[in-house]
Design an enzyme around this catalytic site. Structure first.
Site, PDB file in Angstrom:
ATOM      1  N   THR A 165       0.422  -1.370  -0.311  1.00  0.00           N
ATOM      2  CA  THR A 165      -0.583   0.159   0.089  1.00  0.00           C
ATOM      3  C   THR A 165       1.112   1.200  -0.747  1.00  0.00           C
ATOM      4  OG1 THR A 165      -1.869  -1.377   1.389  1.00  0.00           O
ATOM      5  CG2 THR A 165      -2.095   0.934   1.262  1.00  0.00           C
ATOM      6  N   LYS A 213      -0.921  -1.174  -4.805  1.00  0.00           N
ATOM      7  CA  LYS A 213      -2.076  -0.896  -4.319  1.00  0.00           C
ATOM      8  C   LYS A 213      -2.148   0.801  -3.884  1.00  0.00           C
ATOM      9  CE  LYS A 213      -6.287  -1.523  -1.256  1.00  0.00           C
ATOM     10  NZ  LYS A 213      -6.533  -0.261  -0.773  1.00  0.00           N
ATOM     11  N   HIS A 217      -8.545   4.639  -1.229  1.00  0.00           N
ATOM     12  CA  HIS A 217      -7.955   4.239   0.099  1.00  0.00           C
ATOM     13  C   HIS A 217      -9.663   4.515   0.318  1.00  0.00           C
ATOM     14  CE1 HIS A 217      -5.811   2.340   2.434  1.00  0.00           C
ATOM     15  NE2 HIS A 217      -6.144   2.521   3.515  1.00  0.00           N
ATOM     16  N   ARG A 271     -15.607  -2.427   2.262  1.00  0.00           N
ATOM     17  CA  ARG A 271     -16.344  -2.559   3.716  1.00  0.00           C
ATOM     18  C   ARG A 271     -17.768  -3.615   3.019  1.00  0.00           C
ATOM     19  NH1 ARG A 271     -15.441   3.239   2.561  1.00  0.00           N
ATOM     20  NH2 ARG A 271     -14.490   3.596   3.661  1.00  0.00           N
TER      21      ARG A 271
END
Length: 368
Positions: A160, A237, A261, A316
């Site tokens: 990331t 990412k 993000h 999510r």
């Protein structure tokens, strides 16, 4: 609207409502919130809603194939579970439950550096694992995590790159959010408490913890070192600029994830549906292009496939499923997504994901 029971959910919004009814407000905010004024968080959804896919007709198909290969990992959907921290906040089994659901439904599961379960524990679920790395100040720990990921059988390394520091998330600051003592970063914290557990007014303890652990100086030389140090396929990412994506390809990355993000870092970054086609154009076939941020159903998957993505990371919705009903809740999320994707492909005249990648798109000029 009364929240449905998780097993009765008919779409991912139902699952979210079921989870929201069960969670403490500060935990719900921790999952749902974005950084700053949450403009990028809202823009992710608006941009997907503004992207229209032009169906093909008279194709004569009566079934679809949703299988994919993502960074060399076979998947029954063009989806991997995104790396997400501290899942034991949402359910006692945390990442174990989510990984078992991913294994049962044949999608890769990405283990976060900030996972509340270790990569070794998660390997026992039988899921196809990817390991996500944050760049840490402790280089010895970085090397240890790389070795542990390889030894546990992970099939890709996800670095990331959009978190030099954690974005200021106003909901967490207002709540003085801190982890309960029962939840920890299993790869980082050997003791029962850390800075992430010490709450104080006007501050996020999780942000305080990451400020101590994360190294903001991550640069291209570090990425080059990482490519040479780790044998796993490298996924970068947090890429939004086509120039950065092209350089990742030049340095030997196998894939990039077009990501802001989930609207939790730079508030003002472009929505991923807008950034995605430019990145795809820049890299061509040099690397696989994945995308995240805002995916909420099967038609969204068709949208991003038509925009050029190989697949998507799902964030999510998995957490909402976990909070609502543990492994069964995450399984329900993945089942709904597959059902919606199959129908969306049929309605768009697509026999498989490659057909979806050839669909034309029209973008409404004003996504608001």
């Amino acid at each position: 609207m009364t929240a449905p029971r998780p097993r009765e959910a008919v779409d991912l919004a139902d699952v979210e409502r079921a989870a929201a009814a069960l969670l403490a407000p500060e935990v719900r905010d921790f999952v749902a919130g974005g950084s700053g004024m949450e403009r990028t968080l809202a823009a992710n959804r608006a941009a997907l809603d503004a992207t229209h896919v032009v169906p093909r007709v008279l194709t004569g198909i009566d079934s679809t194939d949703t299988s994919a290969s993502l960074v060399g990992t076979a998947a029954r959907l063009p989806v991997a579970v995104a790396p997400m921290a501290y899942q034991c906040l949402l359910h006692p089994e945390g990442e174990l439950a989510a990984a078992r659901a991913a294994a049962a439904r044949g999608v890769p599961f990405t283990v976060s550096t900030l996972s509340s379960r270790t990569v070794e524990e998660l390997a026992e679920t039988g899921a196809a694992l990817w390991f996500q790395l944050y760049w840490l100040r402790d280089r010895g720990l970085v090397e240890e995590l790389l070795d542990r990921a390889e030894d546990a059988g992970c099939q890709a390394l996800v670095i990331t790159v959009d978190v030099p520091v954690m974005g200021r998330r106003a909901r967490d600051v207002r709540n003085g959010f801190a982890l309960p003592s029962s939840v920890r970063a299993a790869h980082l914290d050997t003791g029962p408490t850390s800075h992430a557990h010490v709450g104080r007014a006007g501050s996020s303890a999780v942000a305080d913890h990451t400020a101590l652990a994360f190294d903001p100086t991550l640069g291209w030389r570090d990425l080059e070192w990482l490519r040479g140090r780790c044998r796993l396929p490298l996924v970068v990412k947090g890429v939004l600029d086509p120039r950065d994506a092209a350089r990742c390809a030049d340095l030997g990355a196998s894939a990039v994830v077009v990501s802001n993000h989930g609207g939790r870092q730079f508030d003002g970054a472009p929505p991923t549906a807008v950034a995605l086609p430019r990145v795809v154009e820049a890299v061509g076939d040099a690397v696989e292009v994945l995308v995240d941020s805002g995916i909420r159903g099967g038609s969204d998957l068709v949208r991003v496939l038509a925009l050029g993505a190989r697949g998507a990371l799902l964030g999510r919705p998995v957490l909402w499923g976990l909070a609502a009903d543990g492994q069964r809740g995450v399984t329900r999320v993945l089942d709904l997504l597959r059902l919606e994707l199959e129908q969306a492909l049929l309605l768009a005249g697509c026999a498989d994901l490659a057909d979806a990648g050839r669909l034309a798109t029209q973008v409404r000029s004003d996504p608001s």
